[in-house]
Scaffold this active site. Sequence first.
Site, mmCIF file in Angstrom:
data_model
loop_
_atom_site.group_PDB
_atom_site.id
_atom_site.type_symbol
_atom_site.label_atom_id
_atom_site.label_comp_id
_atom_site.label_asym_id
_atom_site.label_seq_id
_atom_site.Cartn_x
_atom_site.Cartn_y
_atom_site.Cartn_z
ATOM 1 N N ASP A 175 34.138 43.702 36.321
ATOM 2 C CA ASP A 175 34.130 44.511 37.530
ATOM 3 C C ASP A 175 35.270 45.523 37.455
ATOM 4 O O ASP A 175 36.398 45.183 37.112
ATOM 5 C CB ASP A 175 34.292 43.615 38.767
ATOM 6 C CG ASP A 175 33.960 44.347 40.067
ATOM 7 O OD1 ASP A 175 33.462 45.472 39.993
ATOM 8 O OD2 ASP A 175 34.208 43.754 41.136
ATOM 9 N N HIS B 180 38.617 39.729 44.384
ATOM 10 C CA HIS B 180 37.484 38.815 44.436
ATOM 11 C C HIS B 180 37.897 37.589 45.248
ATOM 12 O O HIS B 180 38.868 36.906 44.900
ATOM 13 C CB HIS B 180 37.082 38.381 43.027
ATOM 14 C CG HIS B 180 36.350 39.438 42.278
ATOM 15 N ND1 HIS B 180 35.703 39.195 41.085
ATOM 16 C CD2 HIS B 180 36.134 40.745 42.549
ATOM 17 C CE1 HIS B 180 35.134 40.312 40.648
ATOM 18 N NE2 HIS B 180 35.386 41.264 41.523
ATOM 19 N N SER C 229 41.019 39.950 40.300
ATOM 20 C CA SER C 229 40.291 38.690 40.438
ATOM 21 C C SER C 229 41.267 37.567 40.094
ATOM 22 O O SER C 229 42.403 37.588 40.560
ATOM 23 C CB SER C 229 39.055 38.700 39.533
ATOM 24 O OG SER C 229 38.275 37.541 39.735
#
Length: 544
Positions: free
Chosen positions: A162, A71, A44
């Site tokens: 995540d 992401h 991310s």
Amino acid sequence: MSMKNAKKPAKKQARTEEPAPKASADPPAEQPGSTCPIVAFGASAGGLEAFTTVLQHLPGDPGFALVLVQHLDPQHASILTELLARATRMKVTQISGETQVQPNRVYVIPPNRDLLITNGKLHLEPRAPLVVHMPIDRFFRSLAEDQGNKAIGVVLSGTASDGCQGVKAIKAAGGITFAQDPSSAQYDGMPRSAIATGAVDTVLPPDEIARELVRLRQHPYLSEEPKAEPETENEQDDRALRDIFGQLRNATGVDFSLYKPGTIQRRTLRRMALLRIENLKEYAAYVRKNPGEVGALFQDILINVTSFFREAATYDAIKARVCPSIFKDRSPGDPVRVWVPGCATGEEVYSIAICLLECMREAAVESQLQVFGTDLSEAALDQARAGIYPDTIAADVSSNRLRRFFVRVNSSYQIARSVRDACIFARQNVTKDPPFSKCDLILCRNLLIYLGPTLQNTAMRLFHYALQPHGFLVLGLSEGVGSASNLFEPIDKKSKIYSKSPGTPQLNAEMEAYHDARLHEPRRQPNPIQTKLSTHHRVDQMLL
């Protein structure tokens, strides 16, 4: 499995220990449909820099495929492919349709999509609306299911959590997991969360992750074609395995010699890959000299990984086929008793507790609920008792259930006190310790697949003894009652739900051993009446 060219266990690496591998002039031509290890990177914020560093320290022909799940802003086009292509000689592709994975290539997820893999082919799905978006977890889980021990997961820089459930799934499948050293990450939330699960094998900065991946690719664990049941090459390897089994038995009280040999050997080879050891005899010597490795191998074999409402259709079937029978004409003073052997970190215990509480509410029944979760791992049981899980469970638990049965604690969820009070956790070896008794339901999913035929038969007789007349047994979708078909009748073959058949199979003396200290003591044959009384006494002790 080849164990030649033994290497000594590696000492802690220094960052300047070895030069970066040189990229070849041109990657070799790939063969359509060829298989190779697949390394999935989850990233991310700050992940682009970390992944670029990994690519810069990999050769052009590492022998595996790389998949980046980043992401991304769903509303904007991505230029990741162009940026990454500058850092590597490997071909970099943004996935656009069904794609057969090839070695020595880099695959990048596009914006506003989820990525899955089936039979070595990548395919995209629309991003689900109104659901917590966890693309890394979703792909890691898919990769674990599809690739097994050839799956490798790497969690890089990013915020939130995540990837937590994904690394657990990869480790459970026999794959290998990495996390970026938080001190080297621009944002340490994701790597720290992954490390906190206990499912990360190695923590390194990006450049050293690249070097370790190249080394692992040459180890027999990843370099050889997988076999359904790995076999040792010679008598020396057999002796080494027996030595390892003995050390495990002495340290933990658990005899793994009757577990399925393929599972044990794969888990042993996995530990060897992480330690840079290629010879079973050398690994047995390493285990003797390093007591901590006994515990590490023990935890690896146990595979303490599960999830909430796993195989959700099974819980729907329990509600439809089991709950009406359990709650029919039940008096308030008659507690509902459930046993979940091999409960790992407790997700399945809490899932069935929530399921039964919902059924009680729908049926307007008031009764005490007792759910007993047992496992061999004290570390897993400690986590189960705390009942605290990362916010990524929102992918498996509905928003309604999160509101009713969970409490938000910082960036995690904790099981509500009303549910935790109904659940009791205890250490137990289902193959030799006394069972619980008078159970209405036993939920034993994905434990039997690791046991050999003798232990499976023992477990079936224990479950039959533990159940009430007309009690229920629920197994994993890949399991069955085997030779114990006379003890259980199928009531839902698809969901593997069985009811107890009449009869009381005799529990033998082996099932009376509860205290590990008695494991190696000579056994005397007890009087049958004394045996029965002793069993109930030990069950009472366990419950207390």
